[in-house]
Design a protein around this motif. Structure first.
Motif, PDB file in Angstrom:
ATOM      1  N   GLY A   1       0.831  -1.204   0.000  1.00 24.84           N
ATOM      2  CA  GLY A   1       0.000   0.000   0.000  1.00 24.84           C
ATOM      3  C   GLY A   1       0.858   1.243   0.000  1.00 24.84           C
ATOM      4  O   GLY A   1       1.639   1.483  -0.924  1.00 24.84           O
ATOM      5  N   LEU A   2       0.719   2.043   1.053  1.00 23.47           N
ATOM      6  CA  LEU A   2       1.526   3.249   1.168  1.00 23.47           C
ATOM      7  C   LEU A   2       3.006   2.907   1.298  1.00 23.47           C
ATOM      8  O   LEU A   2       3.371   1.878   1.870  1.00 23.47           O
ATOM      9  CB  LEU A   2       1.089   4.056   2.391  1.00 23.47           C
ATOM     10  N   THR A   3       3.853   3.781   0.784  1.00 22.28           N
ATOM     11  CA  THR A   3       5.306   3.625   0.926  1.00 22.28           C
ATOM     12  C   THR A   3       5.752   4.433   2.141  1.00 22.28           C
ATOM     13  O   THR A   3       5.609   5.661   2.166  1.00 22.28           O
ATOM     14  CB  THR A   3       6.034   4.135  -0.325  1.00 22.28           C
ATOM     15  N   THR A   4       6.257   3.737   3.142  1.00 20.26           N
ATOM     16  CA  THR A   4       6.712   4.409   4.363  1.00 20.26           C
ATOM     17  C   THR A   4       8.178   4.767   4.209  1.00 20.26           C
ATOM     18  O   THR A   4       9.029   3.892   4.034  1.00 20.26           O
ATOM     19  CB  THR A   4       6.515   3.513   5.595  1.00 20.26           C
ATOM     20  N   VAL A   5       8.468   6.049   4.273  1.00 21.61           N
ATOM     21  CA  VAL A   5       9.830   6.555   4.106  1.00 21.61           C
ATOM     22  C   VAL A   5      10.331   7.067   5.455  1.00 21.61           C
ATOM     23  O   VAL A   5       9.685   7.918   6.082  1.00 21.61           O
ATOM     24  CB  VAL A   5       9.886   7.688   3.068  1.00 21.61           C
ATOM     25  N   LEU A   6      11.459   6.563   5.887  1.00 24.24           N
ATOM     26  CA  LEU A   6      12.108   7.048   7.099  1.00 24.24           C
ATOM     27  C   LEU A   6      13.206   8.030   6.696  1.00 24.24           C
ATOM     28  O   LEU A   6      14.178   7.648   6.039  1.00 24.24           O
ATOM     29  CB  LEU A   6      12.708   5.883   7.887  1.00 24.24           C
ATOM     30  N   TYR A   7      13.022   9.286   7.070  1.00 24.12           N
ATOM     31  CA  TYR A   7      14.071  10.285   6.850  1.00 24.12           C
ATOM     32  C   TYR A   7      14.740  10.534   8.197  1.00 24.12           C
ATOM     33  O   TYR A   7      14.145  11.119   9.104  1.00 24.12           O
ATOM     34  CB  TYR A   7      13.490  11.572   6.277  1.00 24.12           C
ATOM     35  N   ALA A   8      15.984  10.056   8.333  1.00 24.45           N
ATOM     36  CA  ALA A   8      16.705  10.135   9.603  1.00 24.45           C
ATOM     37  C   ALA A   8      18.057  10.799   9.380  1.00 24.45           C
ATOM     38  O   ALA A   8      19.098  10.133   9.316  1.00 24.45           O
ATOM     39  CB  ALA A   8      16.878   8.732  10.190  1.00 24.45           C
ATOM     40  N   PRO A   9      18.072  12.119   9.246  1.00 24.27           N
ATOM     41  CA  PRO A   9      19.356  12.815   9.046  1.00 24.27           C
ATOM     42  C   PRO A   9      20.167  12.845  10.327  1.00 24.27           C
ATOM     43  O   PRO A   9      19.619  12.808  11.439  1.00 24.27           O
ATOM     44  CB  PRO A   9      18.918  14.223   8.634  1.00 24.27           C
ATOM     45  N   THR A  10      21.461  12.915  10.189  1.00 25.86           N
ATOM     46  CA  THR A  10      22.318  13.031  11.357  1.00 25.86           C
ATOM     47  C   THR A  10      22.491  14.508  11.710  1.00 25.86           C
ATOM     48  O   THR A  10      21.917  15.387  11.068  1.00 25.86           O
ATOM     49  CB  THR A  10      23.676  12.351  11.104  1.00 25.86           C
ATOM     50  N   TRP A  11      23.294  14.797  12.737  1.00 21.81           N
ATOM     51  CA  TRP A  11      23.464  16.176  13.179  1.00 21.81           C
ATOM     52  C   TRP A  11      24.660  16.808  12.467  1.00 21.81           C
ATOM     53  O   TRP A  11      25.363  16.164  11.689  1.00 21.81           O
ATOM     54  CB  TRP A  11      23.610  16.249  14.696  1.00 21.81           C
ATOM     55  N   GLU A  12      24.916  18.074  12.758  1.00 24.49           N
ATOM     56  CA  GLU A  12      25.899  18.842  12.001  1.00 24.49           C
ATOM     57  C   GLU A  12      27.336  18.577  12.400  1.00 24.49           C
ATOM     58  O   GLU A  12      28.262  18.952  11.673  1.00 24.49           O
ATOM     59  CB  GLU A  12      25.608  20.342  12.131  1.00 24.49           C
ATOM     60  N   GLY A  13      27.561  17.934  13.543  1.00 27.44           N
ATOM     61  CA  GLY A  13      28.926  17.615  13.968  1.00 27.44           C
ATOM     62  C   GLY A  13      29.676  18.833  14.472  1.00 27.44           C
ATOM     63  O   GLY A  13      29.177  19.961  14.491  1.00 27.44           O
ATOM     64  N   TRP A  14      30.923  18.587  14.890  1.00 20.62           N
ATOM     65  CA  TRP A  14      31.715  19.648  15.509  1.00 20.62           C
ATOM     66  C   TRP A  14      32.596  20.404  14.515  1.00 20.62           C
ATOM     67  O   TRP A  14      33.081  21.494  14.817  1.00 20.62           O
ATOM     68  CB  TRP A  14      32.635  19.052  16.591  1.00 20.62           C
ATOM     69  N   ASP A  15      32.836  19.834  13.321  1.00 26.32           N
ATOM     70  CA  ASP A  15      33.854  20.401  12.445  1.00 26.32           C
ATOM     71  C   ASP A  15      33.319  21.358  11.392  1.00 26.32           C
ATOM     72  O   ASP A  15      34.077  21.898  10.586  1.00 26.32           O
ATOM     73  CB  ASP A  15      34.641  19.279  11.756  1.00 26.32           C
ATOM     74  N   GLY A  16      32.006  21.567  11.340  1.00 24.54           N
ATOM     75  CA  GLY A  16      31.448  22.504  10.380  1.00 24.54           C
ATOM     76  C   GLY A  16      31.421  22.011   8.951  1.00 24.54           C
ATOM     77  O   GLY A  16      31.183  22.798   8.025  1.00 24.54           O
ATOM     78  N   ASN A  17      31.654  20.733   8.729  1.00 23.00           N
ATOM     79  CA  ASN A  17      31.624  20.175   7.379  1.00 23.00           C
ATOM     80  C   ASN A  17      30.193  20.173   6.862  1.00 23.00           C
ATOM     81  O   ASN A  17      29.309  19.563   7.470  1.00 23.00           O
ATOM     82  CB  ASN A  17      32.188  18.751   7.406  1.00 23.00           C
ATOM     83  N   PRO A  18      29.912  20.822   5.727  1.00 21.15           N
ATOM     84  CA  PRO A  18      28.529  20.866   5.225  1.00 21.15           C
ATOM     85  C   PRO A  18      28.013  19.507   4.792  1.00 21.15           C
ATOM     86  O   PRO A  18      26.802  19.334   4.617  1.00 21.15           O
ATOM     87  CB  PRO A  18      28.621  21.827   4.037  1.00 21.15           C
ATOM     88  N   GLY A  19      28.913  18.536   4.612  1.00 27.52           N
ATOM     89  CA  GLY A  19      28.480  17.208   4.215  1.00 27.52           C
ATOM     90  C   GLY A  19      28.044  16.335   5.374  1.00 27.52           C
ATOM     91  O   GLY A  19      27.597  15.201   5.168  1.00 27.52           O
ATOM     92  N   ASN A  20      28.149  16.834   6.603  1.00 28.49           N
ATOM     93  CA  ASN A  20      27.769  16.020   7.755  1.00 28.49           C
ATOM     94  C   ASN A  20      26.273  15.751   7.789  1.00 28.49           C
ATOM     95  O   ASN A  20      25.833  14.624   8.015  1.00 28.49           O
ATOM     96  CB  ASN A  20      28.200  16.702   9.057  1.00 28.49           C
ATOM     97  N   THR A  21      25.480  16.797   7.618  1.00 26.07           N
ATOM     98  CA  THR A  21      24.035  16.660   7.712  1.00 26.07           C
ATOM     99  C   THR A  21      23.363  17.245   6.482  1.00 26.07           C
ATOM    100  O   THR A  21      23.832  18.241   5.914  1.00 26.07           O
ATOM    101  CB  THR A  21      23.484  17.367   8.969  1.00 26.07           C
ATOM    102  N   SER A  22      22.269  16.627   6.089  1.00 28.42           N
ATOM    103  CA  SER A  22      21.498  17.134   4.946  1.00 28.42           C
ATOM    104  C   SER A  22      20.421  18.118   5.370  1.00 28.42           C
ATOM    105  O   SER A  22      19.765  18.722   4.521  1.00 28.42           O
ATOM    106  CB  SER A  22      20.842  15.954   4.218  1.00 28.42           C
TER     107      SER A  22
END
Length: 685
Positions: free
Chosen positions: A374-395
């Motif tokens: 039936g419905l498609t259940t999507v889990l969106y579970a992004p991580t946090w931004e971290g300590w180093d300021g890397n923009p690739g850490n979190t979406s």
């Protein structure tokens, strides 16, 4: 809004001064009442603001003294106008009250110190330490609240006297306040005699050593961390309990005792390094470490214990191959990918010190059952931004809103949004984006009327049951010594009862949700692994969530918010090789959903199976078996090392013969004549 109560207090104090100088009795009464009401708001709901103000030395004691001083000035002004001097004697009553209050505060500090034991425990019978129930927290831990409450009668009496010109109201009010302060002081003083205190520090340490000698622990888990890090240890409770032997959990922070989840394993908290060193003379052979911390180096000094780093999750982030790992005797990883990661990182961890044990927590995750019906259940579970300021850490910052917008636009999608609990703790932009995402989801739910289910009635008693089972574990307000008294010798099977109740609760929770309603999940329940079982597909970032989700075999996507091209992104990060890569504009979401719903479009199924084995190791034997085998092998290594050390010590004593080696260890006599074998990790240090 957070500073509104503080502003009311400042304005009310200024108004009090004006009311006293005029004098203006209505202004005096209104401003005093407003100030006390704002104080109540701060103490009840805004403790952070309260603590920040206290750092300026304008704490609640200073503010209350100022209120009383202004009221006395007002009464003296009124008295001068009416040629009366009776109000002056009331000052002495106030001085007596404050004297008793400060004496009570001093007694509270002393009582707290007598109840600050060098070792705290859970699941251990510590009745021999003369444990007793704690005094009311109002008397020992909340002096500001105590001052406000006990001074209320005096304040009310002073205001009534200002309004009625009769000093007896102030006298009665101050008398009641003095009586309350005296009773509080007496309640603390009766606990000061030695017979009413818990055991002394030395008695506690002697008792602890006797308990260690009787229990004879063989392996344990060592954990130290901040208030939000307990999940790193809690994920290892069940695997630890399944190891053969006598387990022990060693903590360093007192507050962590109530944050460790339900378990039957004995828990000890040893804050001081000198007391921690007593473990050297125990039977403890192995300590497992789910996280690095500043205090980890302290326990690594103990030469009789072997140490293994088990981490709290594996990903392609640099933190998963931290150079600190070389301090341990062994590094336990899930599968070959982590071994390769350490080799490429070249941080000093030798390949011979790496042991592949899988991820025993994932054994219970349900496998992939095919596309959704039936419905498609999507889990969106992004991580946090971290300590180093890397923009690739979190979406969340660059892609989160786009991803959620695309998902909400598909009427066949049910979204489960579960952000990392530390989202926004370093970068305010992440916190703001997280809030906007939640607002989008709430708006989408309001736009569509969905029939309610009858499951909520079923969920309520299960929630109550689970709360009762875990209330002692997660009680944060209790005095530590009283918590030891409550959580003494464990009830057999209590942890199993909590696990069964949690399983029952999770099943009822998912049944209780309205069909197709999107969910925002920010608490500890439902758990991440329960969300795995519910979801048909995962969208996440480069984090351990991706590695764990691979145990299900289901499709997943990873957001690429770094500066790398998709080809470089896949090549440099093994965990994303079987993922659908989403750009910040989330343009690939429709294709991802199509592949989930139509198996013929899923071109990554075989790659996911291969990557699962590469990241998590083989399915047989189960990870729990390999985890236990690794623990037993390291315990045997510790036995051999102890035998060698004892043999060396005995050989230096004239006339002493080398004793026979304990069962399961190498022959001590042979070890004396053999060259010293190569050792690793902490032994090399």
């Amino acid at each position: 809004m957070k500073l509104a109560a503080l502003a009311v207090i400042a304005v009310s104090l200024a108004a009090q001064v004006i009311g006293a100088l005029l004098p203006d009795v209505p202004l005096l009464i209104c401003s005093t009442a407003a100030g006390l009401a704002a104080e109540g708001v701060l103490h009840k709901w805004q403790k952070g603001v309260l603590n920040a103000v206290a750092k300026t030395r304008a704490d609640v004691t200073v503010r209350q003294l100022l209120r009383d001083f202004v009221l006395v000035i007002a009464l003296l002004s009124l008295a001068n106008q009416r040629q009366e001097s009776a109000y002056v004697s009331l000052v002495y009553g106030l001085l007596i009250f404050y004297g008793l209050h400060f004496a009570g505060h001093a007694a509270a500090i002393f009582v707290r110190r007598t109840r600050t034991l060098p070792v705290l425990t859970r699941n251990i019978d510590a009745s021999a330490l003369r444990l007793s129930s704690a005094p009311p927290a109002l008397l020992t831990r909340h002096p500001g609240t105590r001052l406000l409450l006990f001074q209320l009668p005096a304040t009310a009496g002073l205001l009534l006297t200002a309004a009625t010109e009769s000093p007896r109201f102030a006298a009665w009010g101050i008398g009641v306040s003095v009586g309350l302060a005296a009773l509080a002081l007496a309640g603390l003083l009766v606990r000061l005699p030695k017979s009413r205190r818990p055991a002394s520090d030395q008695e506690v340490l002697d008792w602890f050593e006797a308990w260690l000698a009787e229990y004879r622990p063989t392996f344990g888990m060592y954990f130290s961390g901040g208030t939000t890090s307990a999940y790193q240890a809690n994920m290892w409770l069940e695997p630890l309990a399944a190891i053969e032997g006598r387990p022990l959990i060693v903590l360093r922070e007192r507050f962590m005792l109530q944050k460790i989840g339900a378990t039957d394993i004995p828990i000890v908290c040893i804050p001081k390094v000198a007391d921690l060193m007593r473990l050297e003379h125990s039977t403890l052979k192995v300590l497992l470490h789910p996280a690095n911390s500043g205090k980890t180096s302290q326990v690594l000094r103990i030469p009789t214990i072997k140490h293994a780093f088990i981490n709290h999750g594996e990903s392609d982030k640099l933190s998963s191959c931290n150079p600190y790992a070389k301090a341990y005797d062994e590094v336990w990883v899930a599968g070959p990918a982590a071994r390769e990661r350490y080799a490429l990182a070249d941080v000093g961890v030798e390949d011979r010190d790496i042991v592949e044990v899988g991820r025993p927590q994932l054994d219970a995750i349900r496998p992939y059952a095919g596309p959704p019906a039936g419905l498609t259940t999507v889990l969106y579970a992004p991580t946090w931004e971290g300590w180093d300021g890397n923009p690739g850490n979190t979406s969340v910052i660059l892609a989160g809103e786009n991803i959620v917008r695309e998902l909400l636009a598909d009427p066949g999608v049910r979204l489960l949004y579960k952000p990392h609990p530390m989202t926004g703790s370093v970068d305010p932009r992440a916190g703001a984006a997280n809030e906007r995402i939640q607002q989008m989801i709430r708006a989408a739910n309001r736009a569509v009327e969905r029939p309610q289910t009858a499951g909520s009635a079923e969920l309520a008693p299960l929630t109550q049951k689970l709360t009762e089972l875990t209330s002692e574990t997660f009680s944060s307000g209790a005095d530590p010594v009283e918590r030891m008294l409550r959580q003494g010798e464990p009830e057999p099977g209590r942890a199993a009862a909590v696990a069964a109740a949690e399983q029952e609760w999770h099943a009822a929770y998912w049944r209780s949700l309205p069909a197709a309603e999107h969910q925002i999940i920010t608490g500890t329940r439902p758990s991440l692994y329960s969300c795995f079982d519910e979801a048909d597909v995962l969208i996440s970032d480069v984090s351990s969530v991706v590695s764990d989700f691979l145990a299900s075999g289901k499709p997943y996507a990873v957001a690429n918010t770094s500066d790398m091209s998709e080809e470089a992104f896949r090549a440099s990060l093994p965990t994303v090789r079987a993922a659908t890569i989403l750009s910040p504009d989330a343009a690939g979401v429709p294709a991802l959903l199509a592949a989930v719903r139509n198996p013929e479009l899923d071109e990554l199924a075989e790659a996911r199976a291969d990557l699962k084995a590469h990241l998590l190791g083989p399915s047989t034997p189960p990870s729990s078996v390999r985890f236990n085998e690794a623990a037993q092998a390291l315990c045997a290594t510790a036995d051999k090392q102890r035998a060698r050390r004892e043999a060396r010590l005995l050989s230096e004593i004239p006339g002493q013969r080398t004793p026979a080696a304990p069962a399961g260890t190498a022959d001590a006599g042979d070890v004396l004549t053999a060259p010293e074998p190569a050792v690793s990790g902490a032994d090399r240090a």
